[in-house]
Each structure stands twice: as structure tokens, then as C-alpha cells.
Scaffold this active site. Structure first.
Site: not given
Ligand code: IPD
Ligand code: CA
Length: 297
Positions: A71, A89, A91-92, A94, A235
């Protein structure tokens, strides 16, 4: 590349995930550099970047012939290719991370021929690890070192009995205006509303704040479905492999799309069940009606 040892790659990814977990837990969100990308709710931190750096340097040393899609280093417009690719990713979740809401993870996927073949997701706050290798099943490990539990968690999963009996994950995402946002909020409303007012009246809606953890929960059978538009290959790649190995299916987030690409950006994940998967997807698409999300620009 022909004789790739998926088990060895998986084992390395688990070690990388635990290392990332240590980095995430040792950061004090009140004390870290935070920036934004698309808008004020699309957040990135120094920890996201540091974890991705650690992951890419470890993986490019161990597997120099693999491509890497992460990412924080993604070049806009790049598509997932057929070559073996780490889809990461760091950190998913964030937003959860910066608020100290204990629901974030690292998501490590491997795709070959654009198909997810390994998935490793680790939420360090709960010491919760989800893993899968294509054709070898999916597992959840609650505490490091304990015996992995096979997914889905139920030995005989219940049939799916339509949206009216479903717990459904949704996410707000970072686009908060325009046609995609209008469609999403309309669908959220219809999912929740009573049958008498034209709704599906699902049991309830949940947002874990992480696409990867939403998909993992569906794979585990803790939720029945997850609908999202706007998230990215990193993701969903790891979760996708875990979901499929747990008997779940990944359909498209727009009506009629049974076989979405990993980088389609619109998804509908449904848990494993002896019956009712296809019917649930079709019922969901019926709620969307003639609408369609468009993330091509
Ligand atoms: C997000 C999370 C969120 C989803 C967003 C993502 P991030 O990723 O997974 O649940 O709704 O579309 O972008 O920004 O925390 O890596
Ligand atoms: Ca992320």
C-alpha cells in the site's frame, strides 16, 4: 518458479507478521507522525511506512524473484500481474490504530496468476492470527504457540438463510461524497430497514474498520457476509485465500459479477455454508438494484 514451496513462504510470512505485530504494539499512537493521503480520513502513519519497509526488505531478500505490491509504495495505475507477487498492507485498520482502537492487522498475501494462494493476517492487539495456503485449509490461532483452529470454526456450519438472518459487515471507506457514497449509504439503509419499508432487515451491520479482519471474520463464520467498494488488492488478497479455504466465496460488489479480480475494488464475501451462498449473493445484489459502484478513476 515451477516448484515454489508455498509452505515455506507461508512460514516466513507468519514470522514477518509477528515482527510487524511487535512494531505496531510498541508504537505509541499519540507520539507518531501522522499524515493523510486522499483526504483527511485517509490516514497514513510513520508506523505504516516503517512496517512496509521491514516487510519488503525481508521478503525481497528471501524471495528476490517475486514482485511486491504494498500500500505505501504503490504506484497509481499498477495492476496485479500474473507473476508471483506479495500483496501487502502493513497496517489494515490505520484509523483504528491512530485511535488506539484495538482492531488493526498486518495483511500479507501471495498471488500467483492473479489468484491468492497464501494469506496471513495478524491482529497483534488480540494476538489473533489467520492463515491459509491454497488447497491446505484455513486456520485461526488465538494466542501465539497455541493449537491452530480450522476454519470455519463451526464443524457443521449452518445453512445461510437469507439476509434477514445475516450479520453483515460494511465499511464507510474514505470517499464521503459522490455517486459511490450515495449508493453505499442507500444500501446500508436498505439492509437495515424493515421488510415493510422495502428493506432486508438484516440482524445487524458491523464495521471492524479493517477489510482484512472483516473477511477473516466471514471466513471464520463469525459474520455471514461483507460488502465493500473502494478498498484495494492489499486489503483483500490475504483474506481472499483464507475465505476460500474456509469454504467461503468472493463475489463482486456490483450485481452480476461472480468472478471479480483481486484488484476489482468492489467485493462481496460470503461465508462457507452447505447451502444458500448463491441465493444470499443474489439477494444482496437485489438490494443494490440497478446501481453500480465505479472506482475506475
Ligand atoms: C482501509 C480499511 C477499511 C476499508 C478501506 C481500507 P487502511 O484500509 O481496510 O476497513 O473500508 O477501504 O482502505 O487504510 O486501514 O489500510
Ligand atoms: Ca493500510
Amino acid at each position: 518458479m515451477a516448484d515454489l514451496n508455498l509452505q515455506a513462504i507461508h512460514d516466513e510470512l507468519v514470522l514477518v507478521a509477528y515482527e510487524a505485530g511487535r512494531m505496531i504494539l510498541s508504537a505509541n499512537p499519540a507520539d507518531i507522525g501522522t499524515g493523510t493521503k486522499l483526504n483527511s480520513v485517509d490516514i497514513v502513519t510513520e508506523v505504516d511506512q516503517a512496517v512496509e519497509k521491514m516487510v519488503s526488505s525481508r521478503l525481497s531478500t528471501a524471495y528476490p524473484e517475486f514482485s511486491f505490491m504494498g500500500e505505501e509504495t504503490y504506484k497509481p495505475g499498477t495492476k496485479l500481474g500474473p507473476e508471483p507477487t506479495f500483496v501487502v498492507d502493513p497496517i489494515d485498520g490505520t484509523t483504528n490504530f491512530v485511535h488506539s482502537f484495538p482492531n488493526a492487522c498486518i495483511s500479507l498475501g501471495v498471488a500467483i496468476n492473479r489468484e491468492p494462494v497464501i494469506g496471513v493476517i495478524y491482529n497483534p492487539y488480540q494476538d489473533l492470527l489467520f492463515t491459509a495456503i491454497k488447497s491446505h485449509g484455513a486456520y485461526m490461532t488465538r494466542i501465539k504457540g497455541s493449537t491452530p483452529q480450522k476454519l470455519p470454526l463451526a464443524t457443521s456450519p449452518r445453512p445461510l438463510e437469507g439476509l434477514a438472518n445475516a450479520l453483515v459487515a460494511i465499511e464507510w471507506g474514505s470517499n464521503r461524497d459522490g455517486p459511490n457514497y450515495e449508493l453505499k449509504t442507500e444500501v446500508f439503509k436498505k439492509l437495515a430497514a424493515t421488510k415493510e419499508t422495502g428493506g432486508a432487515m438484516v440482524h445487524s451491520l458491523r464495521s471492524l474498520g479493517s477489510a482484512a479482519l472483516n473477511i477473516a471474520a466471514v471466513a471464520a463464520g463469525q459474520m455471514d457476509a461483507y460488502w465493500e467498494g473502494g478498498c484495494w488488492a492489499w486489503d483483500v488478497c490475504a483474506g481472499w485465500c483464507i475465505l476460500k479455504e474456509a469454504g467461503g466465496i468472493m463475489a463482486g460488489g456490483n450485481p452480476g459479477q461472480w468472478d471479480p479480480a483481486v484488484d476489482e475494488r468492489k467485493y462481496l464475501a460470503v461465508r462457507g455454508a452447505p447451502s444458500g451462498q448463491k441465493e444470499l449473493v443474489e439477494e444482496f445484489w437485489g438490494v443494490i438494484g440497478n446501481g453500480a459502484m465505479d472506482y475506475s478513476v
